[in-house]
Motif scaffolding. Sequence first.
Motif, PDB file in Angstrom:
ATOM      1  N   ARG A  34      29.717  46.551  32.731  1.00  0.00           N
ATOM      2  CA  ARG A  34      29.368  45.279  32.002  1.00  0.00           C
ATOM      3  C   ARG A  34      28.562  45.492  30.741  1.00  0.00           C
ATOM      4  O   ARG A  34      28.799  45.214  29.658  1.00  0.00           O
ATOM      5  N   ASP A  35      27.389  46.263  30.987  1.00  0.00           N
ATOM      6  CA  ASP A  35      26.348  46.460  30.005  1.00  0.00           C
ATOM      7  C   ASP A  35      26.742  47.668  28.929  1.00  0.00           C
ATOM      8  O   ASP A  35      26.071  47.940  28.039  1.00  0.00           O
ATOM      9  N   GLY A  36      27.807  48.458  29.499  1.00  0.00           N
ATOM     10  CA  GLY A  36      28.153  49.682  28.984  1.00  0.00           C
ATOM     11  C   GLY A  36      27.223  50.757  29.092  1.00  0.00           C
ATOM     12  O   GLY A  36      27.191  51.676  28.098  1.00  0.00           O
ATOM     13  N   THR A  37      26.255  50.758  30.139  1.00  0.00           N
ATOM     14  CA  THR A  37      25.370  52.115  30.252  1.00  0.00           C
ATOM     15  C   THR A  37      25.820  52.885  31.468  1.00  0.00           C
ATOM     16  O   THR A  37      26.631  52.535  32.014  1.00  0.00           O
ATOM     17  N   GLU A  38      25.255  54.087  31.192  1.00  0.00           N
ATOM     18  CA  GLU A  38      25.433  55.215  32.399  1.00  0.00           C
ATOM     19  C   GLU A  38      24.690  54.867  33.499  1.00  0.00           C
ATOM     20  O   GLU A  38      23.485  54.810  33.473  1.00  0.00           O
ATOM     21  N   PRO A  39      25.487  54.583  34.727  1.00  0.00           N
ATOM     22  CA  PRO A  39      24.655  54.618  35.935  1.00  0.00           C
ATOM     23  C   PRO A  39      23.987  55.782  36.407  1.00  0.00           C
ATOM     24  O   PRO A  39      24.277  56.885  36.073  1.00  0.00           O
ATOM     25  N   MET A  40      22.733  55.609  36.825  1.00  0.00           N
ATOM     26  CA  MET A  40      22.100  56.827  37.499  1.00  0.00           C
ATOM     27  C   MET A  40      22.894  57.032  38.707  1.00  0.00           C
ATOM     28  O   MET A  40      23.973  56.400  39.143  1.00  0.00           O
ATOM     29  N   SER A  41      22.654  58.258  39.341  1.00  0.00           N
ATOM     30  CA  SER A  41      23.146  58.864  40.410  1.00  0.00           C
ATOM     31  C   SER A  41      22.902  57.847  41.719  1.00  0.00           C
ATOM     32  O   SER A  41      22.105  57.043  41.583  1.00  0.00           O
ATOM     33  N   ARG A  42      23.667  58.314  42.765  1.00  0.00           N
ATOM     34  CA  ARG A  42      23.476  57.063  44.119  1.00  0.00           C
ATOM     35  C   ARG A  42      22.012  57.580  44.558  1.00  0.00           C
ATOM     36  O   ARG A  42      21.189  56.707  44.917  1.00  0.00           O
ATOM     37  N   ARG A  43      21.741  58.842  44.648  1.00  0.00           N
ATOM     38  CA  ARG A  43      20.374  59.312  45.194  1.00  0.00           C
ATOM     39  C   ARG A  43      19.356  58.568  44.288  1.00  0.00           C
ATOM     40  O   ARG A  43      18.395  58.353  45.027  1.00  0.00           O
ATOM     41  N   ALA A  44      19.436  58.660  42.893  1.00  0.00           N
ATOM     42  CA  ALA A  44      18.275  58.330  42.182  1.00  0.00           C
ATOM     43  C   ALA A  44      18.178  56.577  41.983  1.00  0.00           C
ATOM     44  O   ALA A  44      16.959  56.197  42.088  1.00  0.00           O
ATOM     45  N   PHE A  45      19.361  56.054  42.439  1.00  0.00           N
ATOM     46  CA  PHE A  45      19.280  54.679  42.573  1.00  0.00           C
ATOM     47  C   PHE A  45      18.585  54.219  43.903  1.00  0.00           C
ATOM     48  O   PHE A  45      17.723  53.453  43.943  1.00  0.00           O
ATOM     49  N   GLU A  46      18.789  54.921  45.026  1.00  0.00           N
ATOM     50  CA  GLU A  46      18.110  54.931  46.143  1.00  0.00           C
ATOM     51  C   GLU A  46      16.605  55.241  46.330  1.00  0.00           C
ATOM     52  O   GLU A  46      15.882  54.364  46.665  1.00  0.00           O
ATOM     53  N   ARG A  47      16.293  56.156  45.573  1.00  0.00           N
ATOM     54  CA  ARG A  47      15.156  56.635  45.155  1.00  0.00           C
ATOM     55  C   ARG A  47      14.312  55.378  44.434  1.00  0.00           C
ATOM     56  O   ARG A  47      12.835  55.063  44.873  1.00  0.00           O
ATOM     57  N   HIS A  48      14.845  54.791  43.421  1.00  0.00           N
ATOM     58  CA  HIS A  48      14.218  53.885  42.802  1.00  0.00           C
ATOM     59  C   HIS A  48      14.000  52.813  43.504  1.00  0.00           C
ATOM     60  O   HIS A  48      13.012  52.006  43.334  1.00  0.00           O
ATOM     61  N   ARG A  49      14.994  52.287  44.500  1.00  0.00           N
ATOM     62  CA  ARG A  49      14.798  51.053  45.093  1.00  0.00           C
ATOM     63  C   ARG A  49      13.878  51.291  46.201  1.00  0.00           C
ATOM     64  O   ARG A  49      13.020  50.312  46.571  1.00  0.00           O
ATOM     65  N   ASP A  50      13.698  52.404  46.633  1.00  0.00           N
ATOM     66  CA  ASP A  50      12.830  52.808  47.667  1.00  0.00           C
ATOM     67  C   ASP A  50      11.310  52.656  47.132  1.00  0.00           C
ATOM     68  O   ASP A  50      10.398  52.119  47.683  1.00  0.00           O
ATOM     69  N   GLU A  51      11.174  53.003  45.843  1.00  0.00           N
ATOM     70  CA  GLU A  51       9.773  53.196  45.167  1.00  0.00           C
ATOM     71  C   GLU A  51       9.314  51.441  44.906  1.00  0.00           C
ATOM     72  O   GLU A  51       8.335  51.421  44.988  1.00  0.00           O
ATOM     73  N   HIS A  52      10.538  50.898  44.341  1.00  0.00           N
ATOM     74  CA  HIS A  52      10.175  49.460  44.142  1.00  0.00           C
ATOM     75  C   HIS A  52       9.808  48.716  45.484  1.00  0.00           C
ATOM     76  O   HIS A  52       8.992  47.956  45.354  1.00  0.00           O
ATOM     77  N   ARG A  53      10.601  48.996  46.612  1.00  0.00           N
ATOM     78  CA  ARG A  53      10.208  48.229  47.836  1.00  0.00           C
ATOM     79  C   ARG A  53       8.737  48.691  48.341  1.00  0.00           C
ATOM     80  O   ARG A  53       8.033  47.826  48.646  1.00  0.00           O
ATOM     81  N   GLU A  54       8.305  49.808  47.887  1.00  0.00           N
ATOM     82  CA  GLU A  54       6.839  50.135  48.408  1.00  0.00           C
ATOM     83  C   GLU A  54       5.712  49.723  47.456  1.00  0.00           C
ATOM     84  O   GLU A  54       4.761  49.308  47.874  1.00  0.00           O
ATOM     85  N   ARG A  55       6.002  49.499  46.103  1.00  0.00           N
ATOM     86  CA  ARG A  55       5.164  48.795  45.172  1.00  0.00           C
ATOM     87  C   ARG A  55       5.325  47.442  45.554  1.00  0.00           C
ATOM     88  O   ARG A  55       4.180  46.673  45.308  1.00  0.00           O
ATOM     89  N   SER A  56       6.201  46.758  46.208  1.00  0.00           N
ATOM     90  CA  SER A  56       6.269  45.360  45.882  1.00  0.00           C
ATOM     91  C   SER A  56       6.173  45.036  47.813  1.00  0.00           C
ATOM     92  O   SER A  56       7.062  44.420  48.370  1.00  0.00           O
ATOM     93  N   THR A  57       4.959  45.260  48.273  1.00  0.00           N
ATOM     94  CA  THR A  57       4.710  44.968  49.643  1.00  0.00           C
ATOM     95  C   THR A  57       3.987  43.603  49.941  1.00  0.00           C
ATOM     96  O   THR A  57       3.642  43.399  51.255  1.00  0.00           O
TER      97      THR A  57
END
Length: 62
Positions: A34-57
Motif C-alpha cells: 500500500r505504501d509502495g515500499t520494499e518489504p524486508m525479508s521474512r527473517r529480518a521481519f521476525e528478528r525485528h519483531r523479536d527485538e521489539h518484543r524484548e525491548r517492550s517487556t
Amino acid sequence: MTAGRPGVLAGVRWYLRELSGEAKWDAYLERCERDGTEPMSRRAFERHRDEHRERSTQGRCC
C-alpha cells in the motif's frame, strides 16, 4: 449438520494464524504494498519483531 463446520475451521485457522504471528507478516506485506515500499525479508521481519518484543517487556512480571 456440516454447514457450521467451514465457519469453525475458518475460526480455528484465523486463531492459529494470529497466535503464530503469520497474520502480522501478511499485514506487514499489505502495508508495504500500500505504501509502495520494499518489504524486508521474512527473517529480518521476525528478528525485528523479536527485538521489539524484548525491548517492550512492560507486560511481564519479571
